[in-house]
Write an enzyme that holds these catalytic residues in place. Structure first.
Site, PDB file in Angstrom:
ATOM      1  N   ASP A  30      55.173  60.738  61.543  1.00  0.00           N
ATOM      2  CA  ASP A  30      56.571  60.815  61.110  1.00  0.00           C
ATOM      3  C   ASP A  30      57.477  60.365  62.251  1.00  0.00           C
ATOM      4  O   ASP A  30      57.246  60.711  63.413  1.00  0.00           O
ATOM      5  CB  ASP A  30      56.910  62.251  60.690  1.00  0.00           C
ATOM      6  CG  ASP A  30      58.174  62.328  59.862  1.00  0.00           C
ATOM      7  OD1 ASP A  30      58.090  62.669  58.669  1.00  0.00           O
ATOM      8  OD2 ASP A  30      59.270  62.033  60.416  1.00  0.00           O
ATOM      9  N   GLY A  93      64.153  69.152  49.259  1.00  0.00           N
ATOM     10  CA  GLY A  93      64.283  68.493  50.560  1.00  0.00           C
ATOM     11  C   GLY A  93      63.649  67.112  50.626  1.00  0.00           C
ATOM     12  O   GLY A  93      63.434  66.579  51.712  1.00  0.00           O
ATOM     13  N   SER A  95      63.545  63.275  50.766  1.00  0.00           N
ATOM     14  CA  SER A  95      64.502  62.224  51.133  1.00  0.00           C
ATOM     15  C   SER A  95      63.947  60.822  50.889  1.00  0.00           C
ATOM     16  O   SER A  95      64.711  59.857  50.866  1.00  0.00           O
ATOM     17  CB  SER A  95      64.920  62.368  52.605  1.00  0.00           C
ATOM     18  OG  SER A  95      63.813  62.209  53.459  1.00  0.00           O
ATOM     19  N   HIS A 100      54.703  62.025  49.207  1.00  0.00           N
ATOM     20  CA  HIS A 100      54.066  62.083  50.522  1.00  0.00           C
ATOM     21  C   HIS A 100      53.756  63.532  50.868  1.00  0.00           C
ATOM     22  O   HIS A 100      54.413  64.463  50.394  1.00  0.00           O
ATOM     23  CB  HIS A 100      54.953  61.447  51.599  1.00  0.00           C
ATOM     24  CG  HIS A 100      56.365  61.938  51.589  1.00  0.00           C
ATOM     25  ND1 HIS A 100      57.301  61.464  50.693  1.00  0.00           N
ATOM     26  CD2 HIS A 100      56.997  62.862  52.336  1.00  0.00           C
ATOM     27  CE1 HIS A 100      58.449  62.083  50.906  1.00  0.00           C
ATOM     28  NE2 HIS A 100      58.301  62.941  51.894  1.00  0.00           N
ATOM     29  N   HIS A 102      53.332  65.994  54.118  1.00  0.00           N
ATOM     30  CA  HIS A 102      53.515  66.218  55.555  1.00  0.00           C
ATOM     31  C   HIS A 102      52.329  67.049  56.050  1.00  0.00           C
ATOM     32  O   HIS A 102      51.993  68.082  55.444  1.00  0.00           O
ATOM     33  CB  HIS A 102      54.786  67.019  55.825  1.00  0.00           C
ATOM     34  CG  HIS A 102      56.065  66.380  55.362  1.00  0.00           C
ATOM     35  ND1 HIS A 102      56.937  65.755  56.217  1.00  0.00           N
ATOM     36  CD2 HIS A 102      56.633  66.288  54.133  1.00  0.00           C
ATOM     37  CE1 HIS A 102      57.989  65.317  55.539  1.00  0.00           C
ATOM     38  NE2 HIS A 102      57.830  65.631  54.268  1.00  0.00           N
TER      39      HIS A 102
HETATM   40  P1  AMP Z   1      60.929  64.108  52.945  1.00  0.00           P
HETATM   41  O1  AMP Z   1      62.217  64.616  53.526  1.00  0.00           O
HETATM   42  O2  AMP Z   1      59.989  65.198  52.528  1.00  0.00           O
HETATM   43  O3  AMP Z   1      61.191  63.108  51.828  1.00  0.00           O
HETATM   44  O4  AMP Z   1      60.169  63.364  54.106  1.00  0.00           O
HETATM   45  C1  AMP Z   1      60.408  62.038  54.451  1.00  0.00           C
HETATM   46  C2  AMP Z   1      59.945  61.881  55.854  1.00  0.00           C
HETATM   47  O5  AMP Z   1      59.835  60.512  56.134  1.00  0.00           O
HETATM   48  C3  AMP Z   1      60.896  62.476  56.908  1.00  0.00           C
HETATM   49  O6  AMP Z   1      60.207  63.469  57.656  1.00  0.00           O
HETATM   50  C4  AMP Z   1      61.262  61.272  57.751  1.00  0.00           C
HETATM   51  O7  AMP Z   1      61.396  61.585  59.114  1.00  0.00           O
HETATM   52  C5  AMP Z   1      60.116  60.322  57.484  1.00  0.00           C
HETATM   53  N1  AMP Z   1      60.402  58.922  57.681  1.00  0.00           N
HETATM   54  C6  AMP Z   1      61.448  58.220  57.202  1.00  0.00           C
HETATM   55  N2  AMP Z   1      61.369  56.932  57.581  1.00  0.00           N
HETATM   56  C7  AMP Z   1      60.227  56.817  58.313  1.00  0.00           C
HETATM   57  C8  AMP Z   1      59.591  55.743  58.990  1.00  0.00           C
HETATM   58  N3  AMP Z   1      60.100  54.504  58.996  1.00  0.00           N
HETATM   59  N4  AMP Z   1      58.440  55.992  59.651  1.00  0.00           N
HETATM   60  C9  AMP Z   1      57.905  57.235  59.662  1.00  0.00           C
HETATM   61  N5  AMP Z   1      58.459  58.282  59.038  1.00  0.00           N
HETATM   62  C10 AMP Z   1      59.615  58.084  58.378  1.00  0.00           C
END
Ligand code: AMP
Length: 114
Positions: A30, A93, A95, A100, A102
């Site tokens: 991440d 939460g 975004s 995906h 985590h």
């Molecule tokens: P969520 O908030 O559960 O949708 O998680 C999306 C995650 O994607 C967040 O933790 C971001 O930091 C991560 N993220 C967004 N853009 C990138 C990227 N280019 N490379 C790696 N992680 C990313």
């Protein structure tokens, strides 16, 4: 569904620190880590969220859960413990609208989450 930044990562159009890849899935660090180890595991199939999982995704989701402990082992957090998080929808939460998981570890994680 609309293409997201994760599709660009899958296509290697933007860089990511990849820790695992096969025909179906990709795992990468991440960009804004919330723990010493914070990796995202995604299917290459564009599924927008947990709400969009269909019966035909059953095998793919099983594959993901089989991968999780293997990746945790690779990341050396399997023994100490880790958390797998899937955020779904606005109040969950989420975004990025590409499902995906985590994988977080490397420190004690508080409960309940915020
Ligand atoms: P969520 O908030 O559960 O949708 O998680 C999306 C995650 O994607 C967040 O933790 C971001 O930091 C991560 N993220 C967004 N853009 C990138 C990227 N280019 N490379 C790696 N992680 C990313």
């Amino acid at each position: 569904m609309a293409e997201t930044i994760f599709t660009k990562i899958i296509r290697k159009e933007i860089p990511a620190k990849i820790v695992y890849e096969d025909d179906l899935c990709l795992a990468f660090h991440d960009v804004q880590p919330q723990a010493p180890i914070h990796v995202l595991l995604i299917p290459k199939k564009e599924i927008s969220s947990t709400n969009s999982i269909s019966k035909e995704d059953q095998e793919l989701l099983g594959h993901i859960w089989v991968l999780i402990p293997k990746i945790a082992q690779e990341l050396e957090i399997a023994d100490s413990g880790y958390r797998v998080v899937n955020n779904c929808g606005r109040e969950g939460g989420q975004s990025v609208d590409h499902i995906h998981f985590h994988i977080l570890g490397g420190r004690p994680l508080a409960w309940p989450p915020g």
